[in-house]
Design a protein around this motif. Structure first.
Motif, PDB file in Angstrom:
ATOM      1  N   GLU A  84      38.559  10.868  25.921  1.00 46.27           N
ATOM      2  CA  GLU A  84      38.111   9.898  26.922  1.00 46.27           C
ATOM      3  C   GLU A  84      36.703   9.391  26.592  1.00 46.27           C
ATOM      4  O   GLU A  84      36.424   8.191  26.700  1.00 46.27           O
ATOM      5  CB  GLU A  84      38.106  10.537  28.306  1.00 46.27           C
ATOM      6  CG  GLU A  84      39.479  10.825  28.867  1.00 46.27           C
ATOM      7  CD  GLU A  84      39.422  11.684  30.123  1.00 46.27           C
ATOM      8  OE1 GLU A  84      38.311  11.914  30.658  1.00 46.27           O
ATOM      9  OE2 GLU A  84      40.498  12.127  30.568  1.00 46.27           O
ATOM     10  N   ALA A  85      35.811  10.300  26.202  1.00 44.11           N
ATOM     11  CA  ALA A  85      34.440   9.906  25.881  1.00 44.11           C
ATOM     12  C   ALA A  85      34.404   9.046  24.622  1.00 44.11           C
ATOM     13  O   ALA A  85      33.606   8.103  24.529  1.00 44.11           O
ATOM     14  CB  ALA A  85      33.561  11.136  25.714  1.00 44.11           C
ATOM     15  N   ALA A  86      35.260   9.349  23.653  1.00 44.91           N
ATOM     16  CA  ALA A  86      35.300   8.571  22.413  1.00 44.91           C
ATOM     17  C   ALA A  86      35.811   7.160  22.675  1.00 44.91           C
ATOM     18  O   ALA A  86      35.399   6.205  22.014  1.00 44.91           O
ATOM     19  CB  ALA A  86      36.180   9.266  21.376  1.00 44.91           C
ATOM     20  N   ALA A  87      36.691   6.999  23.652  1.00 43.12           N
ATOM     21  CA  ALA A  87      37.250   5.690  23.973  1.00 43.12           C
ATOM     22  C   ALA A  87      36.215   4.756  24.609  1.00 43.12           C
ATOM     23  O   ALA A  87      36.406   3.539  24.627  1.00 43.12           O
ATOM     24  CB  ALA A  87      38.445   5.844  24.907  1.00 43.12           C
ATOM     25  N   GLU A 128      25.234   7.452  20.993  1.00 43.12           N
ATOM     26  CA  GLU A 128      24.414   7.582  22.192  1.00 43.12           C
ATOM     27  C   GLU A 128      25.222   8.072  23.391  1.00 43.12           C
ATOM     28  O   GLU A 128      24.783   7.958  24.525  1.00 43.12           O
ATOM     29  CB  GLU A 128      23.767   6.229  22.519  1.00 43.12           C
ATOM     30  CG  GLU A 128      22.773   5.795  21.464  1.00 43.12           C
ATOM     31  CD  GLU A 128      22.114   4.477  21.810  1.00 43.12           C
ATOM     32  OE1 GLU A 128      22.252   4.006  22.954  1.00 43.12           O
ATOM     33  OE2 GLU A 128      21.439   3.923  20.916  1.00 43.12           O
ATOM     34  N   ASN A 129      26.382   8.639  23.125  1.00 50.06           N
ATOM     35  CA  ASN A 129      27.262   9.100  24.194  1.00 50.06           C
ATOM     36  C   ASN A 129      27.068  10.607  24.376  1.00 50.06           C
ATOM     37  O   ASN A 129      27.632  11.411  23.635  1.00 50.06           O
ATOM     38  CB  ASN A 129      28.723   8.770  23.824  1.00 50.06           C
ATOM     39  CG  ASN A 129      29.678   8.984  24.970  1.00 50.06           C
ATOM     40  OD1 ASN A 129      29.387   9.749  25.886  1.00 50.06           O
ATOM     41  ND2 ASN A 129      30.817   8.330  24.904  1.00 50.06           N
ATOM     42  N   ALA A 130      26.271  10.983  25.355  1.00 51.25           N
ATOM     43  CA  ALA A 130      25.959  12.394  25.591  1.00 51.25           C
ATOM     44  C   ALA A 130      27.201  13.179  25.993  1.00 51.25           C
ATOM     45  O   ALA A 130      27.358  14.336  25.610  1.00 51.25           O
ATOM     46  CB  ALA A 130      24.886  12.521  26.665  1.00 51.25           C
ATOM     47  N   ASP A 131      28.084  12.543  26.770  1.00 46.15           N
ATOM     48  CA  ASP A 131      29.315  13.214  27.198  1.00 46.15           C
ATOM     49  C   ASP A 131      30.175  13.574  25.994  1.00 46.15           C
ATOM     50  O   ASP A 131      30.705  14.680  25.897  1.00 46.15           O
ATOM     51  CB  ASP A 131      30.085  12.311  28.169  1.00 46.15           C
ATOM     52  CG  ASP A 131      31.148  13.060  28.945  1.00 46.15           C
ATOM     53  OD1 ASP A 131      30.917  14.250  29.244  1.00 46.15           O
ATOM     54  OD2 ASP A 131      32.200  12.457  29.240  1.00 46.15           O
TER      55      ASP A 131
END
Length: 179
Positions: free
Chosen positions: A54-57, A63-66
């Protein structure tokens, strides 16, 4: 080479981490490890994989900490699954009582009395199931090594940081693994 991967040099002959660990485990300890492995494999890993997906999508991963957090957590879980799988293959499950239950062997519940008259109740278990809260110590620990083979009313002398300590064995009990 300098950096975070450098550690101080230790003499292998004196390093306690180099001592071989026994591969013994109680039946309930092995069952607990299998339960942890099952939970990690069937619940935790799929949930983390879904979160990473989900976070990769969402796009930019740099810069995506999740994404970063869940990816690290997923890698940690995968490493733990690998370790537990390998460790369970190496372990020997002790599923019976010793022939002489009047002596201290693996799996024994032992009550000790020190020189001041204070009591200490411990259990000798495998390296993977030690628990300081329950007073379960590894069979490889110095105190356990001093107790092995001793019987009721025997004294065990243990080298401690503050000097030698003498313990008197006041009780030895075993839990039947078949029960």
């Amino acid at each position: 080479m300098k950096g975070r991967n450098m550690t101080r040099w230790r003499d292998p002959a004196k390093d306690p981490r180099q001592e071989p660990k026994s591969n013994l485990i109680t039946a309930e300890g092995a069952e607990r490890l299998r339960g942890i492995l099952d939970h990690l494999s069937r619940v935790k890993r799929p949930a983390l994989s879904a979160k990473v997906g989900e976070a990769a999508a969402l796009g930019d991963r740099s810069e995506n900490a999740d994404y970063t957090y869940n990816k690290k957590e997923l890698n940690r879980v995968i490493a733990r699954i690998r370790y537990l799988t390998k460790r369970l293959d190496e372990l020997t499950v002790v599923g019976r009582l010793p022939a002489d239950t009047q002596r201290v062997y693996f799996g024994a519940f032992v009550t000790l009395e020190d020189e001041e008259g204070e009591e200490l109740a411990i259990r000798l278990v495998g390296h993977d199931e030690t628990d300081t809260g329950k007073h379960w110590i590894s069979v490889d620990a110095p105190l356990a090594k001093a107790l092995l083979g001793k019987s009721l009313d025997d004294e065990a002398i243990v080298a401690a940081p503050g000097g030698e300590t003498t313990y008197l064995i006041t009780e030895i009990a075993y839990r039947d693994p078949q029960a």
